[in-house]
Design an enzyme around this catalytic site. Structure first.
Site, PDB file in Angstrom:
ATOM      1  N   ALA A 187      -9.480   5.714   4.662  1.00 27.14           N
ATOM      2  CA  ALA A 187      -9.313   6.846   5.591  1.00 27.14           C
ATOM      3  C   ALA A 187     -10.615   7.605   5.809  1.00 27.14           C
ATOM      4  O   ALA A 187     -11.405   7.821   4.889  1.00 27.14           O
ATOM      5  CB  ALA A 187      -8.239   7.821   5.130  1.00 27.14           C
ATOM      6  N   GLY A 188     -10.817   8.001   7.071  1.00 29.36           N
ATOM      7  CA  GLY A 188     -11.930   8.858   7.436  1.00 29.36           C
ATOM      8  C   GLY A 188     -13.114   8.152   8.062  1.00 29.36           C
ATOM      9  O   GLY A 188     -13.989   8.790   8.639  1.00 29.36           O
TER      10      GLY A 188
ATOM     11  N   ASN B  87      -8.423   1.939  10.149  1.00 30.28           N
ATOM     12  CA  ASN B  87      -7.617   1.612  11.316  1.00 30.28           C
ATOM     13  C   ASN B  87      -8.148   2.333  12.544  1.00 30.28           C
ATOM     14  O   ASN B  87      -8.689   1.729  13.462  1.00 30.28           O
ATOM     15  CB  ASN B  87      -6.161   1.960  11.068  1.00 30.28           C
ATOM     16  N   THR B  88      -8.076   3.669  12.534  1.00 28.48           N
ATOM     17  CA  THR B  88      -8.448   4.445  13.711  1.00 28.48           C
ATOM     18  C   THR B  88      -9.910   4.252  14.086  1.00 28.48           C
ATOM     19  O   THR B  88     -10.253   4.258  15.273  1.00 28.48           O
ATOM     20  CB  THR B  88      -8.158   5.939  13.469  1.00 28.48           C
TER      21      THR B  88
ATOM     22  N   LYS C  19       0.876  -1.170   0.000  1.00 26.16           N
ATOM     23  CA  LYS C  19       0.000   0.000   0.000  1.00 26.16           C
ATOM     24  C   LYS C  19       0.914   1.221   0.000  1.00 26.16           C
ATOM     25  O   LYS C  19       1.647   1.446   0.969  1.00 26.16           O
ATOM     26  CB  LYS C  19      -0.906   0.011   1.224  1.00 26.16           C
TER      27      LYS C  19
END
Length: 282
Positions: free
Chosen positions: A211-212, A233-234, A123
């Site tokens: 993301a996001g 992830n987050t 990635k």
């Protein structure tokens, strides 16, 4: 079998998904560069409290592909490593170039990951701004082009710019991964219109929202838009209960994909009775 999107595509047909034909539409599994995955959720391995929590969250997510930051993992295995908590028989490793700010850095990091035996998949992340963590798209295209020529399977993190996405496909990207919002923000998908345009234009490789994502509804929306997968992830690791959130994201991705394949009803301005009026006595 590769199916192409008929053009022009009107808002109404897009909303009902009646004619939307894209990569992976007829496949039960997600296929990237000829490799099949049953799960359409890809998860990261950073920000968890410890190794056991990481392992538990990965298992609960149902994901088959997980990302690891080459520059942030102990590769010599002389001490405890994140890799100790990822079962290589259970998960497909996708090394990433997080922390790289130039094409050269990303290329070197990808080569290092392959040399130590992580994978020849990568990635690509080339960050252009430290505060926003938005990608340097020119450097991303360059790194993709170089690594594809060296035999890597490249999945680049990018902006939602369709011109850049097309250039990444031309450079040989095996998938294109536009952001839904800034990395780690948890804002949810902030660019639905742009993502729809990308879905219309990019039909030859998978599209993955990267993301996001902050909630299961964000993940479901990504799949409802026709995206092939979502990477996060987050959204899992920063939850109050990461393991439970991982499970929630698993189900959200399944629901979003099934909703997309089922085809939503047309939007209507006025009400429409759920029960037929024919045969009702007056």
């Amino acid at each position: 079998m590769l199916l192409f999107l008929p053009l022009p595509l009107t808002f109404e047909t897009y909303e009902t998904f009646e004619t939307l034909k894209i990569y992976n539409i007829s496949m039960d599994s997600l296929v990237i560069a000829g490799k099949s995955f049953q799960s359409r959720l890809i998860v990261g391995t950073g920000k968890y409290n410890d190794g056991p929590q990481t392992r538990a969250a990965l298992e609960a997510s149902g994901a088959e592909m997980v990302t690891v930051a080459v520059r942030r993992v102990n590769l010599d295995r002389s001490k405890e490593s994140l890799l100790d908590f990822i079962d290589p028989k259970r998960f497909f490793l996708l090394p990433n170039t997080a922390g790289c700010y130039s094409a050269d850095d990303a290329i070197r990091t990808a080569r290092l990951g392959r040399e130590v035996g992580l994978s020849d998949w990568v990635k690509i992340e080339v960050i252009g701004n430290e505060k926003t963590l938005y990608p340097d798209v020119a450097a991303t295209v360059e790194a993709t082009r170089v690594l594809v020529k060296e035999g890597f399977t490249v999945l680049p993190y990018t902006s939602d710019d369709p011109v850049v996405a097309i250039r990444l496909v031309d450079a040989g990207a095996a998938a294109v991964m536009p952001l839904g919002a800034p990395i780690g923000s948890g804002l949810g998908i902030q660019n639905v219109a742009n993502l729809r345009i990308l879905r219309e234009l990019i039909t030859s490789v998978p599209l993955i929202v990267d993301a996001g994502v902050g909630t299961p509804s964000d993940a479901a929306l990504a799949l409802e838009l026709g995206y092939d997968a979502v990477l996060m992830n987050t959204g899992i690791a920063a939850a109050a209960d990461p393991v439970l959130m991982a499970s929630a994201m698993k189900h959200a991705v399944i629901a979003g994909r099934e909703g997309f394949l089922a085809g939503r009803m047309p939007r209507k301005l006025y009400a429409s009775a759920s029960s037929p009026v024919e045969g009702i006595s007056h």
